[in-house]
Enzyme design. Structure first.
Site, mmCIF file in Angstrom:
data_model
loop_
_atom_site.group_PDB
_atom_site.id
_atom_site.type_symbol
_atom_site.label_atom_id
_atom_site.label_comp_id
_atom_site.label_asym_id
_atom_site.label_seq_id
_atom_site.Cartn_x
_atom_site.Cartn_y
_atom_site.Cartn_z
ATOM 1 N N GLY A 7 -33.219 15.075 8.740
ATOM 2 C CA GLY A 7 -33.781 15.778 7.592
ATOM 3 C C GLY A 7 -34.805 14.933 6.866
ATOM 4 N N GLY A 9 -36.361 15.768 3.849
ATOM 5 C CA GLY A 9 -36.535 16.179 2.454
ATOM 6 C C GLY A 9 -36.463 14.960 1.541
ATOM 7 N N LYS A 179 -18.027 16.803 -7.619
ATOM 8 C CA LYS A 179 -19.466 17.100 -7.579
ATOM 9 C C LYS A 179 -19.699 18.604 -7.723
ATOM 10 C CE LYS A 179 -23.843 15.847 -6.891
ATOM 11 N NZ LYS A 179 -24.494 15.827 -5.595
ATOM 12 N N ASN A 183 -22.242 20.825 -10.200
ATOM 13 C CA ASN A 183 -23.254 21.729 -9.662
ATOM 14 C C ASN A 183 -22.991 23.190 -10.018
ATOM 15 O OD1 ASN A 183 -24.816 19.756 -8.404
ATOM 16 N ND2 ASN A 183 -23.578 19.786 -6.553
ATOM 17 N N ASN A 197 -31.362 20.305 -18.310
ATOM 18 C CA ASN A 197 -29.906 20.114 -18.282
ATOM 19 C C ASN A 197 -29.279 20.020 -19.679
ATOM 20 O OD1 ASN A 197 -30.399 20.022 -15.575
ATOM 21 N ND2 ASN A 197 -29.658 17.929 -15.245
ATOM 22 N N GLU A 257 -29.321 26.601 -3.242
ATOM 23 C CA GLU A 257 -28.060 26.217 -2.604
ATOM 24 C C GLU A 257 -26.870 26.982 -3.197
ATOM 25 O OE1 GLU A 257 -28.400 21.803 -1.051
ATOM 26 O OE2 GLU A 257 -28.712 21.840 -3.212
#
Lengths: 297, 297
Positions: A7, A9, A179, A183, A197, A257
């Site tokens: 990946g 990214g 986590k 999220n 945030n 996501e």
């Protein structure tokens, strides 16, 4: 070590650059020919320090024998990558995805490979095909999916670096769950309300919605809601001016996501138990469809 | 008839203009001196027909003896107006507000006055202090709060006009409830997702959220959810390209009518019964606070 990063990214480039700085022999596996070419010609450029690391880039179909493979693709691409990596001879894997939607894939792979779930707490933004900006320093946490904790400690020690520390955790589920709470609360709210945030706790009404989302997530994952709310608040304060990845994805019209985050929770629980999570799940799916111009009327 | 219209917003100007065209003697009662002056100087201009109606404008504190008073202020200003009108000698009132937050005020007033709940299905946009554009034709429905149905029929007949038809309904609660369902589903969703009315049913995920909001509203108001969903869908189709008033209020940073709509439902029901309605209620309150820059962190 000979390390392959799957990946290209932000997370892939960041991890590749740092591991290269630690004298590991790093190859980045990518999907697109243009990125392969740009990395091979220019190396990986790490900002803001402005250092260049000379790593090799190959196409994902050209995977060579490595001592370790780190999978950094988005969670919704894990299944595609699985086709390429499941046939490899035994090699240890680290998975660095948000959410929990890839648990089944990790478990399946762990029948024939050592598999470590990972959580990366760094902030990173990909500037172009071969340049990444490191926007927030943090930890990489690893935990064995097979409960081989000594292997996790050994591996963490092996790849840890002063600017890129890696630690081993005993419980992979607890690590991913911690986590996920962060999220599941911060990402959909910042994306839906187009806020940084800090507003998640700073705006009185968003704060109340956020508490609900936190409670629901903790109910599904069997976590202590009070302790988790303290963690969520703390992250919101520490990253008050940050724009979450999901907010950026929604604003750029990219896929988010959400499936591996709120979608995972919706799959685990009855809607009546987590109505706020169901609402934000559908909301982000709606925003994705709206940005593509999808309509079925 | 000698008719006083309280409020110089889109609905007030539209109603005043049409009633004036029907040879009623119309006075508009407003709060601001500048609007009083503009209307007295220019009359009320009605678009797109571009006709001017010469009505009198007075300050709300200057209320004269009228045969009928029509209250058109936003629902959150009804309480302010109540201070001015409660002391008047007996006069019939018509209230034209969205939502159900003003039911107690109407009931209190109906102890000493004839009070009619009203629903206005027209679309109207105020262009300036004395100009209003008629963007969608519909009905004005009236129902007596005191079950004096013959009075409602008489009044509807008295003020009905070819371009501005007025009908009498038997049941004030059923009439307001029907309107509330429409507003509780379409208004917050269009405002939160910045979409036109058509997307509420056209986007697959918004459609699912809308059905939930409709079900919850029907549960609180004891209505048939299937029949109401057909009404909501029908209104979305017929007004597919329209921007709801709440969407416009949120985008202009104005106060919305959410308290009398979703807020009314939240007051009536336990949160567990209407979690989607609670979510959108808090969401619109959050957007109001964000546009004012409110934060309590």
């Amino acid at each position: 070590m000979k390390i392959g990063i799957i990946g290209g990214g932000a997370i892939g480039l960041l991890t590749a650059g740092y591991l290269c700085s630690g004298n590991h022999q790093v190859t980045v596996y990518v999907k697109r020919g243009i990125q392969k070419q740009k990395i091979n010609e220019n190396g990986i450029k790490l900002l803001p320090v402005d250092k260049t690391y000379w790593v090799k880039a190959l196409h994902i179909s050209e995977i060579e024998q490595e001592d370790l493979l780190i999978v950094t693709v988005k969670q919704y691409h894990v299944q595609d990558v699985f086709q390429e990596i499941a046939v490899l001879p035994s090699v240890p894997f680290v998975f660095l995805q948000n959410g929990m939607g890839h648990i089944d894939t990790m478990k399946e792979l762990s029948q024939h490979h050592s598999v470590f779930a990972g959580v990366l707490e760094h902030g990173a933004v990909r500037i172009n095909e071969h340049t990444v900006e490191h926007t927030g320093k943090g930890l990489m946490r690893l935990a064995s999916m097979q409960s081989y904790h000594r292997e996790a400690v050994w591996l963490a020690d092996k790849i840890s670096l002063p600017g890129f520390p890696v630690t081993a955790e005993e419980e992979w589920f607890a690590m991913l769950a911690d986590k996920l709470v962060i999220n599941a609360v911060i990402n959909p709210l910042t994306a839906l309300f187009h806020v940084q945030n800090g507003e998640v706790i700073g705006n009185r009404e968003l704060n109340r919605i956020a508490r609900k989302l936190c409670q629901e997530t903790c109910q599904v994952l069997n976590l202590n809601a009070e302790r988790q709310w303290e963690r969520v608040s703390s992250v919101c304060r520490q990253t008050a001016k940050n724009h979450s990845s999901m907010k950026k994805d929604v604003e750029s019209g990219n896929r988010t996501e959400i499936d591996g985050i709120s979608g995972f929770l919706v799959e685990q629980a009855a809607e009546a138990v987590i109505p706020y999570t169901s609402f934000v799940y559908r909301s982000i799916k709606a925003l994705e469809a709206l940005s593509k111009g999808d309509s079925y009327a």
